[in-house]
Design a protein around this motif. Structure first.
Motif, PDB file in Angstrom:
ATOM      1  N   ILE A   1      31.886  -7.888 -33.166  1.00 34.26           N
ATOM      2  CA  ILE A   1      31.051  -8.730 -34.026  1.00 34.26           C
ATOM      3  C   ILE A   1      31.092  -8.213 -35.459  1.00 34.26           C
ATOM      4  CG2 ILE A   1      28.699  -9.534 -34.465  1.00 34.26           C
ATOM      5  CD1 ILE A   1      28.256  -9.297 -31.377  1.00 34.26           C
ATOM      6  N   ARG A   2      30.993  -6.893 -35.641  1.00 37.92           N
ATOM      7  CA  ARG A   2      31.084  -6.301 -36.987  1.00 37.92           C
ATOM      8  C   ARG A   2      32.439  -6.621 -37.617  1.00 37.92           C
ATOM      9  NH1 ARG A   2      27.905  -2.286 -34.811  1.00 37.92           N
ATOM     10  NH2 ARG A   2      29.656  -1.086 -34.037  1.00 37.92           N
ATOM     11  N   LYS A   3      33.491  -6.572 -36.812  1.00 37.08           N
ATOM     12  CA  LYS A   3      34.825  -6.889 -37.330  1.00 37.08           C
ATOM     13  C   LYS A   3      34.885  -8.344 -37.803  1.00 37.08           C
ATOM     14  CE  LYS A   3      39.701  -6.608 -36.312  1.00 37.08           C
ATOM     15  NZ  LYS A   3      40.745  -6.352 -35.366  1.00 37.08           N
ATOM     16  N   MET A   4      34.270  -9.258 -37.058  1.00 36.34           N
ATOM     17  CA  MET A   4      34.231 -10.661 -37.464  1.00 36.34           C
ATOM     18  C   MET A   4      33.465 -10.828 -38.770  1.00 36.34           C
ATOM     19  SD  MET A   4      33.508 -12.632 -33.893  1.00 36.34           S
ATOM     20  CE  MET A   4      34.070 -11.842 -32.392  1.00 36.34           C
ATOM     21  N   LEU A   5      32.391 -10.065 -38.946  1.00 34.02           N
ATOM     22  CA  LEU A   5      31.632 -10.106 -40.195  1.00 34.02           C
ATOM     23  C   LEU A   5      32.472  -9.577 -41.353  1.00 34.02           C
ATOM     24  CD1 LEU A   5      28.208  -8.842 -38.847  1.00 34.02           C
ATOM     25  CD2 LEU A   5      28.595 -11.064 -39.929  1.00 34.02           C
ATOM     26  N   ARG A   6      33.178  -8.478 -41.136  1.00 35.69           N
ATOM     27  CA  ARG A   6      34.016  -7.890 -42.186  1.00 35.69           C
ATOM     28  C   ARG A   6      35.185  -8.803 -42.552  1.00 35.69           C
ATOM     29  NH1 ARG A   6      31.324  -4.344 -45.114  1.00 35.69           N
ATOM     30  NH2 ARG A   6      30.413  -2.714 -43.870  1.00 35.69           N
ATOM     31  N   GLU A   7      35.681  -9.568 -41.582  1.00 34.99           N
ATOM     32  CA  GLU A   7      36.777 -10.510 -41.830  1.00 34.99           C
ATOM     33  C   GLU A   7      36.283 -11.823 -42.427  1.00 34.99           C
ATOM     34  OE1 GLU A   7      38.518 -10.974 -37.962  1.00 34.99           O
ATOM     35  OE2 GLU A   7      39.704  -9.140 -38.139  1.00 34.99           O
ATOM     36  N   GLU A   8      34.973 -11.934 -42.650  1.00 39.73           N
ATOM     37  CA  GLU A   8      34.313 -13.113 -43.197  1.00 39.73           C
ATOM     38  C   GLU A   8      34.453 -14.327 -42.276  1.00 39.73           C
ATOM     39  OE1 GLU A   8      35.505 -13.703 -47.269  1.00 39.73           O
ATOM     40  OE2 GLU A   8      34.591 -11.822 -47.895  1.00 39.73           O
ATOM     41  N   ARG A   9      34.555 -14.087 -40.979  1.00 38.69           N
ATOM     42  CA  ARG A   9      34.571 -15.175 -40.003  1.00 38.69           C
ATOM     43  C   ARG A   9      33.140 -15.561 -39.632  1.00 38.69           C
ATOM     44  NH1 ARG A   9      38.705 -14.238 -35.291  1.00 38.69           N
ATOM     45  NH2 ARG A   9      38.785 -16.482 -35.400  1.00 38.69           N
TER      46      ARG A   9
ATOM     47  N   ILE B   1      25.415  -7.059 -48.683  1.00 38.74           N
ATOM     48  CA  ILE B   1      26.233  -8.279 -48.655  1.00 38.74           C
ATOM     49  C   ILE B   1      26.048  -8.973 -47.317  1.00 38.74           C
ATOM     50  CG2 ILE B   1      27.960  -7.513 -50.327  1.00 38.74           C
ATOM     51  CD1 ILE B   1      29.749  -6.686 -47.979  1.00 38.74           C
ATOM     52  N   ARG B   2      26.432 -10.244 -47.236  1.00 37.64           N
ATOM     53  CA  ARG B   2      26.248 -11.021 -46.013  1.00 37.64           C
ATOM     54  C   ARG B   2      27.498 -11.078 -45.146  1.00 37.64           C
ATOM     55  NH1 ARG B   2      23.584 -16.390 -47.906  1.00 37.64           N
ATOM     56  NH2 ARG B   2      23.770 -16.815 -45.695  1.00 37.64           N
ATOM     57  N   SER B   3      28.670 -10.893 -45.744  1.00 36.84           N
ATOM     58  CA  SER B   3      29.912 -10.844 -44.966  1.00 36.84           C
ATOM     59  C   SER B   3      30.996 -10.222 -45.826  1.00 36.84           C
ATOM     60  CB  SER B   3      30.338 -12.246 -44.501  1.00 36.84           C
ATOM     61  OG  SER B   3      30.756 -13.025 -45.594  1.00 36.84           O
ATOM     62  N   GLY B   4      32.101  -9.858 -45.194  1.00 37.97           N
ATOM     63  CA  GLY B   4      33.214  -9.268 -45.926  1.00 37.97           C
ATOM     64  C   GLY B   4      33.097  -7.767 -46.066  1.00 37.97           C
TER      65      GLY B   4
ATOM     66  N   ASP C   1      37.249 -17.885 -26.712  1.00 35.48           N
ATOM     67  CA  ASP C   1      37.505 -16.469 -26.950  1.00 35.48           C
ATOM     68  C   ASP C   1      36.216 -15.857 -27.483  1.00 35.48           C
ATOM     69  OD1 ASP C   1      37.366 -17.273 -29.626  1.00 35.48           O
ATOM     70  OD2 ASP C   1      39.466 -16.858 -30.058  1.00 35.48           O
ATOM     71  N   ASP C   2      36.239 -14.576 -27.817  1.00 37.06           N
ATOM     72  CA  ASP C   2      35.025 -13.887 -28.266  1.00 37.06           C
ATOM     73  C   ASP C   2      34.430 -14.538 -29.518  1.00 37.06           C
ATOM     74  OD1 ASP C   2      35.187 -12.167 -26.178  1.00 37.06           O
ATOM     75  OD2 ASP C   2      35.839 -10.429 -27.353  1.00 37.06           O
ATOM     76  N   TYR C   3      35.291 -14.917 -30.456  1.00 32.34           N
ATOM     77  CA  TYR C   3      34.800 -15.543 -31.684  1.00 32.34           C
ATOM     78  C   TYR C   3      34.078 -16.847 -31.361  1.00 32.34           C
ATOM     79  CZ  TYR C   3      34.778 -18.269 -35.955  1.00 32.34           C
ATOM     80  OH  TYR C   3      34.391 -19.063 -37.005  1.00 32.34           O
ATOM     81  N   GLY C   4      34.656 -17.657 -30.498  1.00 30.37           N
ATOM     82  CA  GLY C   4      34.039 -18.920 -30.121  1.00 30.37           C
ATOM     83  C   GLY C   4      32.692 -18.716 -29.449  1.00 30.37           C
ATOM     84  N   LYS C   5      32.594 -17.705 -28.575  1.00 34.33           N
ATOM     85  CA  LYS C   5      31.326 -17.411 -27.893  1.00 34.33           C
ATOM     86  C   LYS C   5      30.248 -17.013 -28.895  1.00 34.33           C
ATOM     87  CE  LYS C   5      33.590 -15.623 -23.754  1.00 34.33           C
ATOM     88  NZ  LYS C   5      33.877 -14.394 -23.011  1.00 34.33           N
ATOM     89  N   VAL C   6      30.609 -16.107 -29.811  1.00 31.80           N
ATOM     90  CA  VAL C   6      29.641 -15.617 -30.798  1.00 31.80           C
ATOM     91  C   VAL C   6      29.217 -16.753 -31.721  1.00 31.80           C
ATOM     92  CG1 VAL C   6      29.337 -14.070 -32.783  1.00 31.80           C
ATOM     93  CG2 VAL C   6      30.420 -13.228 -30.696  1.00 31.80           C
ATOM     94  N   ARG C   7      30.177 -17.510 -32.206  1.00 29.46           N
ATOM     95  CA  ARG C   7      29.874 -18.606 -33.128  1.00 29.46           C
ATOM     96  C   ARG C   7      28.948 -19.632 -32.473  1.00 29.46           C
ATOM     97  NH1 ARG C   7      32.690 -23.534 -35.134  1.00 29.46           N
ATOM     98  NH2 ARG C   7      31.897 -23.812 -37.227  1.00 29.46           N
ATOM     99  N   ALA C   8      29.257 -20.031 -31.241  1.00 29.98           N
ATOM    100  CA  ALA C   8      28.429 -21.011 -30.537  1.00 29.98           C
ATOM    101  C   ALA C   8      27.013 -20.475 -30.323  1.00 29.98           C
ATOM    102  CB  ALA C   8      29.072 -21.371 -29.199  1.00 29.98           C
TER     103      ALA C   8
END
Length: 162
Positions: free
Chosen positions: A84-92, A112-115, A53-60
């Protein structure tokens, strides 16, 4: 006409199931069902093909290319910067320490770095939420306290007057 309605219902159902990060539901090779394996990875029940999924693609991508910018990640993975910004805000995900750009705390504006909040504001926000929860609990229990009733004590309260 009926066939078009059925197709639009299936499209809406697929959209609901996929969520925000474009979760693969059906295998692109054999049409089988994709099963979640963890960390954004999915495997086809039938042929074993792996998809992300999108998270997996970005993380990899970020693991292989440390310090990549959001623009780089978007261009290489196809995942929109908004996601991507949403993933950063969710601390993923987390912005690297050596990055020139940071997120900003929604309360005080500190880098800040995340959240959504810096550590200090996170403590204050959580404390405020706890206080509100206690207040609501106390208001719900009003009238059921353990305080002694005012007035006559003990047996006298229950004796009928003649």
């Amino acid at each position: 006409m009926e066939n078009e309605k059925e197709n639009s219902r299936e499209a809406r159902l697929d959209q609901l199931l996929m969520g925000d990060y474009h979760r693969p539901v059906h295998c692109p090779e054999c049409g089988g069902v994709m099963v979640f394996k963890g960390v954004g990875e999915y495997e086809c029940e039938d042929c074993g093909k792996m998809e992300m999924d999108d998270y997996g693609k970005v993380r990899a991508y970020v693991e292989k290319h440390k310090g990549a910018t959001m623009v780089d990640v978007e261009l290489e993975t196809g995942v929109k910067q908004k996601a991507i910004r949403k993933m950063l805000r969710e601390e993923r995900l987390e912005v690297t320490a050596d990055s020139k750009t940071f997120l900003r705390c929604e309360v005080c504006g500190e880098a800040i770095r995340s959240g959504r909040f810096c550590q200090k504001c996170k403590v204050n926000v959580n404390r405020r939420i706890e206080e509100q929860a206690r207040s609501q609990k106390n208001n719900a229990l009003a009238g059921f306290g353990l305080d002694r009733p005012k007035g006559d004590e003990g047996e006298k309260r229950f004796v009928r007057s003649k």
